[in-house]
Design a protein around this motif. Structure first.
Motif, PDB file in Angstrom:
ATOM      1  N   ALA A 107      39.938 -28.391 -13.134  1.00 50.37           N
ATOM      2  CA  ALA A 107      38.764 -27.614 -13.528  1.00 50.37           C
ATOM      3  C   ALA A 107      38.265 -28.084 -14.893  1.00 50.37           C
ATOM      4  CB  ALA A 107      39.101 -26.130 -13.577  1.00 50.37           C
ATOM      5  N   PRO A 108      36.966 -28.339 -15.034  1.00 50.30           N
ATOM      6  CA  PRO A 108      36.447 -28.813 -16.307  1.00 50.30           C
ATOM      7  C   PRO A 108      36.302 -27.678 -17.309  1.00 50.30           C
ATOM      8  CG  PRO A 108      34.639 -28.525 -14.781  1.00 50.30           C
ATOM      9  CD  PRO A 108      35.910 -28.204 -14.013  1.00 50.30           C
ATOM     10  N   PRO A 109      36.131 -28.009 -18.603  1.00 52.81           N
ATOM     11  CA  PRO A 109      35.923 -26.965 -19.621  1.00 52.81           C
ATOM     12  C   PRO A 109      34.653 -26.163 -19.346  1.00 52.81           C
ATOM     13  CG  PRO A 109      36.252 -29.137 -20.629  1.00 52.81           C
ATOM     14  CD  PRO A 109      36.099 -29.361 -19.179  1.00 52.81           C
ATOM     15  N   LEU A 110      34.619 -24.932 -19.817  1.00 55.93           N
ATOM     16  CA  LEU A 110      33.439 -24.089 -19.619  1.00 55.93           C
ATOM     17  C   LEU A 110      32.208 -24.658 -20.298  1.00 55.93           C
ATOM     18  CD1 LEU A 110      34.936 -20.499 -19.964  1.00 55.93           C
ATOM     19  CD2 LEU A 110      34.171 -21.660 -17.885  1.00 55.93           C
ATOM     20  N   ASP A 111      32.391 -25.424 -21.397  1.00 61.30           N
ATOM     21  CA  ASP A 111      31.247 -26.009 -22.092  1.00 61.30           C
ATOM     22  C   ASP A 111      31.010 -27.447 -21.648  1.00 61.30           C
ATOM     23  OD1 ASP A 111      33.524 -27.007 -23.270  1.00 61.30           O
ATOM     24  OD2 ASP A 111      32.774 -26.916 -25.318  1.00 61.30           O
ATOM     25  N   SER A 112      31.337 -27.760 -20.386  1.00 56.79           N
ATOM     26  CA  SER A 112      31.199 -29.122 -19.873  1.00 56.79           C
ATOM     27  C   SER A 112      29.770 -29.640 -19.954  1.00 56.79           C
ATOM     28  CB  SER A 112      31.673 -29.193 -18.423  1.00 56.79           C
ATOM     29  OG  SER A 112      33.058 -29.003 -18.324  1.00 56.79           O
ATOM     30  N   GLU A 159      36.735 -36.471 -21.574  1.00 53.28           N
ATOM     31  CA  GLU A 159      38.189 -36.398 -21.447  1.00 53.28           C
ATOM     32  C   GLU A 159      38.859 -36.758 -22.767  1.00 53.28           C
ATOM     33  OE1 GLU A 159      41.429 -38.120 -18.288  1.00 53.28           O
ATOM     34  OE2 GLU A 159      40.064 -39.577 -19.225  1.00 53.28           O
ATOM     35  N   PHE A 160      38.348 -37.776 -23.427  1.00 52.89           N
ATOM     36  CA  PHE A 160      38.889 -38.236 -24.713  1.00 52.89           C
ATOM     37  C   PHE A 160      38.756 -37.157 -25.775  1.00 52.89           C
ATOM     38  CE2 PHE A 160      38.211 -40.695 -28.706  1.00 52.89           C
ATOM     39  CZ  PHE A 160      39.431 -41.343 -28.770  1.00 52.89           C
ATOM     40  N   TRP A 161      37.571 -36.523 -25.834  1.00 52.95           N
ATOM     41  CA  TRP A 161      37.379 -35.428 -26.791  1.00 52.95           C
ATOM     42  C   TRP A 161      38.349 -34.284 -26.520  1.00 52.95           C
ATOM     43  CZ3 TRP A 161      31.375 -35.720 -26.229  1.00 52.95           C
ATOM     44  CH2 TRP A 161      30.865 -36.627 -27.171  1.00 52.95           C
ATOM     45  N   GLY A 162      38.636 -34.035 -25.252  1.00 55.27           N
ATOM     46  CA  GLY A 162      39.589 -32.991 -24.928  1.00 55.27           C
ATOM     47  C   GLY A 162      40.982 -33.282 -25.450  1.00 55.27           C
ATOM     48  N   GLU A 163      41.297 -34.571 -25.645  1.00 55.17           N
ATOM     49  CA  GLU A 163      42.614 -34.969 -26.131  1.00 55.17           C
ATOM     50  C   GLU A 163      42.686 -35.034 -27.654  1.00 55.17           C
ATOM     51  OE1 GLU A 163      43.038 -38.710 -24.225  1.00 55.17           O
ATOM     52  OE2 GLU A 163      43.526 -37.855 -22.256  1.00 55.17           O
ATOM     53  N   VAL A 164      41.607 -35.513 -28.298  1.00 54.40           N
ATOM     54  CA  VAL A 164      41.664 -35.758 -29.744  1.00 54.40           C
ATOM     55  C   VAL A 164      40.727 -34.871 -30.545  1.00 54.40           C
ATOM     56  CG1 VAL A 164      42.286 -38.168 -29.334  1.00 54.40           C
ATOM     57  CG2 VAL A 164      39.894 -37.580 -29.725  1.00 54.40           C
ATOM     58  N   GLY A 165      39.801 -34.146 -29.869  1.00 57.85           N
ATOM     59  CA  GLY A 165      38.849 -33.297 -30.579  1.00 57.85           C
ATOM     60  C   GLY A 165      37.518 -33.980 -30.769  1.00 57.85           C
ATOM     61  N   GLU A 166      36.453 -33.200 -30.767  1.00 53.98           N
ATOM     62  CA  GLU A 166      35.101 -33.745 -30.897  1.00 53.98           C
ATOM     63  C   GLU A 166      34.827 -34.333 -32.271  1.00 53.98           C
ATOM     64  OE1 GLU A 166      31.620 -31.628 -29.215  1.00 53.98           O
ATOM     65  OE2 GLU A 166      33.110 -30.073 -28.782  1.00 53.98           O
ATOM     66  N   GLU A 167      35.525 -33.845 -33.296  1.00 54.69           N
ATOM     67  CA  GLU A 167      35.213 -34.255 -34.657  1.00 54.69           C
ATOM     68  C   GLU A 167      35.902 -35.534 -35.075  1.00 54.69           C
ATOM     69  OE1 GLU A 167      32.828 -32.764 -36.293  1.00 54.69           O
ATOM     70  OE2 GLU A 167      32.645 -31.512 -34.517  1.00 54.69           O
ATOM     71  N   ASP A 196      40.355 -44.033 -32.654  1.00 54.20           N
ATOM     72  CA  ASP A 196      39.035 -44.471 -32.237  1.00 54.20           C
ATOM     73  C   ASP A 196      38.146 -43.272 -31.968  1.00 54.20           C
ATOM     74  OD1 ASP A 196      40.196 -46.927 -32.330  1.00 54.20           O
ATOM     75  OD2 ASP A 196      40.144 -47.291 -30.168  1.00 54.20           O
ATOM     76  N   TYR A 197      36.840 -43.489 -32.145  1.00 59.77           N
ATOM     77  CA  TYR A 197      35.884 -42.452 -31.813  1.00 59.77           C
ATOM     78  C   TYR A 197      35.480 -42.557 -30.352  1.00 59.77           C
ATOM     79  CZ  TYR A 197      31.753 -39.487 -32.000  1.00 59.77           C
ATOM     80  OH  TYR A 197      30.837 -38.493 -31.767  1.00 59.77           O
ATOM     81  N   TYR A 198      35.459 -43.772 -29.823  1.00 54.51           N
ATOM     82  CA  TYR A 198      35.054 -43.991 -28.441  1.00 54.51           C
ATOM     83  C   TYR A 198      36.270 -44.008 -27.522  1.00 54.51           C
ATOM     84  CZ  TYR A 198      30.937 -45.698 -30.918  1.00 54.51           C
ATOM     85  OH  TYR A 198      29.874 -45.812 -31.758  1.00 54.51           O
ATOM     86  N   ALA A 199      36.098 -43.410 -26.353  1.00 55.52           N
ATOM     87  CA  ALA A 199      37.158 -43.453 -25.357  1.00 55.52           C
ATOM     88  C   ALA A 199      37.341 -44.885 -24.876  1.00 55.52           C
ATOM     89  CB  ALA A 199      36.795 -42.556 -24.177  1.00 55.52           C
TER      90      ALA A 199
END
Length: 223
Positions: A107-112, A159-167, A196-199
């Motif tokens: 299931a994806p995040p609610l703010d997908s 997916e990458f942001w979910g692992e390391v955070g958006e910031e 890295d910033y990019y996945a």
């Protein structure tokens, strides 16, 4: 914190109070418009309540005016969030939340929706600014292979942001990555002080595209 679409009961407790106490509510929406919902009292004038429907994201002001015993004016500020999954401003998005769910296998995040738009903006500004490929009137690739690669790329970024955070910011990433004539090299050796910033799977999705489907026109060089 309420979300857009919530219907809540605003309440006020008055002290002192008696049978002469009365209360009215003026609701000011974030766009400056106002509404005066019906207020009902209980407890002999001690407690007052009114229904408030939050229809806009932003800061709402609830202004209670009490007359009679306990006369006063009280302002309450309420911060209202966008509806879950609604996201912010509209814009081009290269993947749907269904595609994201299938990519993640869960299931994806609610703010997908918001995350996919953010990832699509990142793809546009950091990778596709000088790229040449066929698009429709909305700027979406017409070639199915290119469209799929873009969808995979933005899903990988979410997916990458979910692992390391958006910031997570660029701090020595991606030394030596090439996509066609685009070359990304943001740091090396001792400069690699952060993630890295990019996945990584984002760049691989783009690099997999054949040159007859998309052409990256300008080398970015080292930044």
């Amino acid at each position: 914190m309420p979300d857009v679409g919530d219907l809540v009961t605003a309440s006020l407790t008055v002290a002192p109070y008696d049978e002469t106490t009365s209360a009215a509510l003026l609701v000011t929406r974030p766009d400056g418009t106002t509404v005066s919902p019906t207020v009902t009292g209980s407890g002999g004038g001690q407690t007052w309540a009114a229904p408030v429907s939050y229809t806009l994201a932003g800061v709402w002001r609830l202004s209670w005016t009490v007359t009679g015993t306990g006369a006063s004016v009280e302002h309450q500020l309420v911060s209202v969030a966008p509806a879950p999954g609604g996201g912010g401003a509209a814009g081009r998005t290269y993947a749907t939340t269904t595609q994201l769910a299938n990519y993640l296998g869960t299931a994806p995040p609610l703010d997908s929706a918001r995350l996919l738009r953010q990832a699509s903006v990142l793809l546009d500004t950091d990778f596709l600014l000088t790229a040449i490929y066929d698009v429709d009137t909305a700027g979406i690739p017409t070639d199915s292979e290119v469209a799929q690669a873009f969808a995979d790329a933005v899903c990988a970024q979410v997916e990458f942001w979910g692992e390391v955070g958006e910031e997570t910011d660029i701090s020595g990433p991606l030394e030596g990555v090439s996509i066609g004539s685009v070359q990304l090299q943001f740091g090396a050796g001792d400069n690699r002080t952060g993630p890295d910033y990019y996945a990584p799977k984002l760049t691989r999705a783009l690099a997999s595209l054949p040159s007859d489907k998309i052409r990256f026109g300008v080398a970015l060089g080292a930044c």
